[in-house]
Each structure stands twice: as C-alpha cells, then as structure tokens.
Scaffold this active site. Structure first.
Site, PDB file in Angstrom:
ATOM      1  N   TYR A 146       2.857  -0.153 -12.785  1.00  0.00           N
ATOM      2  CA  TYR A 146       4.202  -0.720 -12.838  1.00  0.00           C
ATOM      3  C   TYR A 146       4.625  -1.114 -14.241  1.00  0.00           C
ATOM      4  O   TYR A 146       5.805  -1.126 -14.566  1.00  0.00           O
ATOM      5  CB  TYR A 146       4.283  -1.969 -11.943  1.00  0.00           C
ATOM      6  N   LYS A 195     -10.274   2.889  -6.482  1.00  0.00           N
ATOM      7  CA  LYS A 195     -10.504   4.333  -6.402  1.00  0.00           C
ATOM      8  C   LYS A 195     -11.545   4.648  -7.477  1.00  0.00           C
ATOM      9  O   LYS A 195     -11.322   5.441  -8.403  1.00  0.00           O
ATOM     10  CB  LYS A 195      -9.170   5.075  -6.627  1.00  0.00           C
ATOM     11  N   ASP A 227      -8.318   5.106  -0.102  1.00  0.00           N
ATOM     12  CA  ASP A 227      -7.962   6.031   0.988  1.00  0.00           C
ATOM     13  C   ASP A 227      -8.656   5.611   2.283  1.00  0.00           C
ATOM     14  O   ASP A 227      -8.064   5.636   3.370  1.00  0.00           O
ATOM     15  CB  ASP A 227      -8.262   7.496   0.610  1.00  0.00           C
ATOM     16  N   ASP A 251       0.911  -2.474  -3.260  1.00  0.00           N
ATOM     17  CA  ASP A 251       2.272  -2.211  -2.790  1.00  0.00           C
ATOM     18  C   ASP A 251       2.205  -1.391  -1.500  1.00  0.00           C
ATOM     19  O   ASP A 251       2.847  -1.709  -0.498  1.00  0.00           O
ATOM     20  CB  ASP A 251       3.054  -1.451  -3.870  1.00  0.00           C
ATOM     21  N   ASP A 255       2.520  -2.747   2.734  1.00  0.00           N
ATOM     22  CA  ASP A 255       3.514  -2.219   3.679  1.00  0.00           C
ATOM     23  C   ASP A 255       2.826  -1.696   4.939  1.00  0.00           C
ATOM     24  O   ASP A 255       3.306  -1.900   6.056  1.00  0.00           O
ATOM     25  CB  ASP A 255       4.317  -1.073   3.046  1.00  0.00           C
TER      26      ASP A 255
HETATM   27  C1  IPM Z   1       7.598  -4.868  -3.142  1.00  0.00           C
HETATM   28  C2  IPM Z   1       8.666  -3.852  -3.415  1.00  0.00           C
HETATM   29  C3  IPM Z   1       8.841  -3.749  -4.932  1.00  0.00           C
HETATM   30  C4  IPM Z   1       7.517  -3.278  -5.502  1.00  0.00           C
HETATM   31  C5  IPM Z   1       9.995  -2.817  -5.344  1.00  0.00           C
HETATM   32  C6  IPM Z   1      11.305  -3.268  -4.748  1.00  0.00           C
HETATM   33  C7  IPM Z   1      10.100  -2.670  -6.832  1.00  0.00           C
HETATM   34  O1  IPM Z   1       8.344  -2.633  -2.840  1.00  0.00           O
HETATM   35  O2  IPM Z   1       7.778  -6.050  -3.520  1.00  0.00           O
HETATM   36  O3  IPM Z   1       6.581  -4.498  -2.559  1.00  0.00           O
HETATM   37  O4  IPM Z   1       7.223  -2.086  -5.499  1.00  0.00           O
HETATM   38  O5  IPM Z   1       6.763  -4.140  -5.960  1.00  0.00           O
HETATM   39 MG    MG Z   2       6.603  -2.683  -1.660  1.00  0.00          MG
END
Ligand code: IPM
Ligand code: MG
Length: 360
Positions: A146, A195, A227, A251, A255
């Site tokens: 990032y 990884k 993975d 990230d 999710d």
């Molecule tokens: C999160 C989001 C952010 C990230 C985006 C919106 C830049 O996906 O907070 O997980 O990737 O960190």
């Molecule tokens: Mg995210």
C-alpha cells in the site's frame, strides 16, 4: 472522565450510522458519569465536495488533537459518483490511506465473530458453523504494497506498472508485539500468515515474529501460508484466535472472514498507533445504494464505539455495557434488513440505535 472524540461521519450511510453510535456513547456517558466533546472532521467525498481534496491538513490536525476518532464510512458509487472522475490520489479512499499514515495507525484490529443469534446467516455448512468462532485479524496497516514505491513506466514501447512490497524489521516487530499482547487477553494463540515460500518480505516477517514470540511463552504461535489460510477460514474458522498478517493479505483475509460471519453489518474495527490513540470504524463500506433510507445497520459502528471505550479510554465496564445491550437486542429478535430472519422484527437504523440505548 472527559472524552475528546473526533467524528468523521463521511459518505453514504456514514452520517446515519455515526449518529446512532453517538447516541449510544451519550447514553453510556450519562449513565457512568463521563462527558464527551465531539469534533466533526471532514474526510473522503464529504471533504472533496467542500475542499476539493479527500483530507486536509486541518482535518489531520483535528484528528491528532482528539483522544480518538470515530468514523462512519467513506466513498461512493465508483461508476456514477463524480469523485471517481478525479485522479486516484484525490479520490475518497486516498483520504483514508493518508490519515492512516499521518496518524501512524499501523495496527488494524478486525474482529470476526459468529454471533450465536445470527448463526443462521453464516454461509458455511452447519457442521462447521455449529462450532462457532471468534477471531481477531491483526492487519499491518501502514506498510507493504500500500505504501511502497509505485509507478507506471514505458520501456521500449511496453507499458509497465510496479508496486513495491517492503517491510523493515521494526515495522514487523511493533505489529507482532501488539498481536501477542492482544492474544494474551484472549485465547493465547497467534497464527502468523505470510507467503514465506516465495517472498523475502515474508521470510523476514516470520523470523521477526519468531523472535517476538520468545517474550510470550504462554502464547502458542503457528505460521500459515496465506493461500492455505484463505482455505482454512472456510474449512475450520474455529481454529483461529489472533491472525497476524501484513497489509495486503490482511485486507483480503479480513473481507473473507467477515463474509464467513454472514453479518458484515455487525463487525467493528480499530486502527491503533503506539499510544492509546485509535481510529474506530465499521468493517463495512459506505453502501451508497441504501444511503439516506434509514435502513442501514448501525451495530458495527456502535460496536466500534465500544472498542474505542475499551482500547483508547480503558473503560471496560462501559464497553461491556454496549456489547451486552447489542446482544440483548438481538436476543429479543430485533434486526435491521441486512440480518433479518424469519420470526424476527425488522427495524430501521434509528430504532436500532434507540433499542440499544434502552439496553444500556
Ligand atoms: C479496507 C478497505 C481499504 C483498504 C480501501 C478502501 C483503500 O478495503 O479498509 O479494508 O484496502 O485498506
Ligand atoms: Mg478492504
């Protein structure tokens, strides 16, 4: 105690859900004898509309002057919103990345919990969900891909894009220490995800985590390839306590973990630096499709406010009161649309906030 809280309502459903979280915080403050000063801070699309940029120096200064920041959500519909016709560095998300960096918020805590009351929403087979799960994903938030050097060039007429994944040992050590500290307050297990079969940054990650682990003999440490971790999260999520990982892997895995709970509208998060300061926000996005309709689930933001009381202000009793009230309201069968189930009573954003206040 006076709590000095910066408030980034943000975009989409942000303002509606932050309003409810503030209502709950006010109720807690009233009951336990605290006072709260809120300072509104513009970020994301809301800031672009006023200042032309997603985060100003003034906004950073206001955030720094607060004890903690409560955030709703930022961003809009990427295909229709004019914010996404701006160059990438001026879009709403750039404000979020910039504030993480400016405030040195290197430790991102994302709990993924299967609420007993909402087990039906879990998309996994019942034999897996029946075991329940309660994990904390600790994502490094200010390093890695990032924030590494990034450029797009042309070499001999061929376009080429480069992103750099770099970590130094200090960046790894500080997030590892936080992860072990948090594991000590939980079930004393850390799964460090990398990884290391391919990446140098992961091999250093593993070596530093092993070093840090020596100071925590009570904590069980295991290493897992990313993975494999993606598979294990759907195969046997109950095996995890604290998952420690770098920015990009975190990230993606966070999710995935939130989806596995089936109720992302319930998940809070905290981004911390090495003092007690933190930025607290729901794990979900700004849901522009339902913004302004009064139907968004405010619980993730309310639980983020609870994390704020716990981690920045050390007010465990007060945080427990919020967590208990949320569970109670769910037990009584009240649901917002996103977590609605047969036999339950559907309520809107404001009513959900009111019910949780009543339970405090
Ligand atoms: C999160 C989001 C952010 C990230 C985006 C919106 C830049 O996906 O907070 O997980 O990737 O960190
Ligand atoms: Mg995210």
């Amino acid at each position: 105690m006076n709590l000095n809280i910066g408030c980034i309502a943000g975009d989409g459903i942000g303002p509606e859900i932050v309003k409810e979280a503030r209502k709950v915080l006010d109720k807690v403050a009233d009951k336990y004898g605290h006072s709260i000063t809120y300072t509104d801070i513009l970020m994301g699309g809301a800031s672009i509309d006023v200042h032309g940029v997603p985060l100003t120096e003034e906004a950073i200064a206001l955030a720094k002057a607060s004890d903690a920041v409560l955030m709703g959500s930022i961003g809009g519909d990427t295909t229709t919103s004019p914010w996404y016709r701006l160059e990438p560095s001026k879009r709403p998300e750039a404000g979020l990345l910039a504030i993480r960096k400016a405030l040195n918020l290197f430790a991102n805590l994302r709990p993924a919990v299967l609420y007993e009351e909402l087990a039906g929403a879990c998309p996994l087979k019942e034999e897996i969900s029946a075991k329940g799960f309660d994990m904390m994903i600790m994502r490094e938030l200010t390093g890695g891909l990032y924030f590494g050097e990034r450029k797009t060039i042309e070499e001999n007429g061929v376009k080429k894009a480069i992103d750099t994944l770099s970590y130094d040992e200090n960046e790894i050590r500080r997030i590892a220490v936080k992860a072990f500290d948090i594991a000590m307050k939980r079930n004393k297990k850390v799964t460090s995800v990398d990884k290391a079969n391919v990446l140098d940054s992961s091999r250093l990650w593993r070596a530093v985590v092993n070093e840090v682990a020596k100071d925590y003999p009570e904590v069980t440490l295991e290493h897992m390839l990313v993975d494999n971790c993606a598979m294990q999260l759907v195969k046997d999520p109950a095996q995890f306590d604290v998952i420690l990982t770098e920015n990009m892997f975190g990230d993606i895995l966070s999710d995935e973990a939130s989806m596995v709970t089936g109720s992302i509208g319930m998940l809070a998060s905290a981004s911390l630096n090495d003092s007690r300061f933190g930025l607290y926000e729901p794990s979900h996005g700004s849901a522009p499709d339902i913004a302004g309709k009064g139907i968004a689930n405010p619980i993730a933001t309310i639980l983020s406010a609870s994390m704020m009381l716990r981690y920045t202000f050390d007010l465990d009793k007060e945080a427990d009161a919020i967590d208990r009230a949320v569970k109670q309201v769910l037990k009584e069968g009240y649901r917002t649309g996103d977590i609605m189930a047969e036999g339950c009573t559907q309520v809107g954003t404001e009513k959900m906030g009111d019910l949780i206040c009543e339970g405090i």
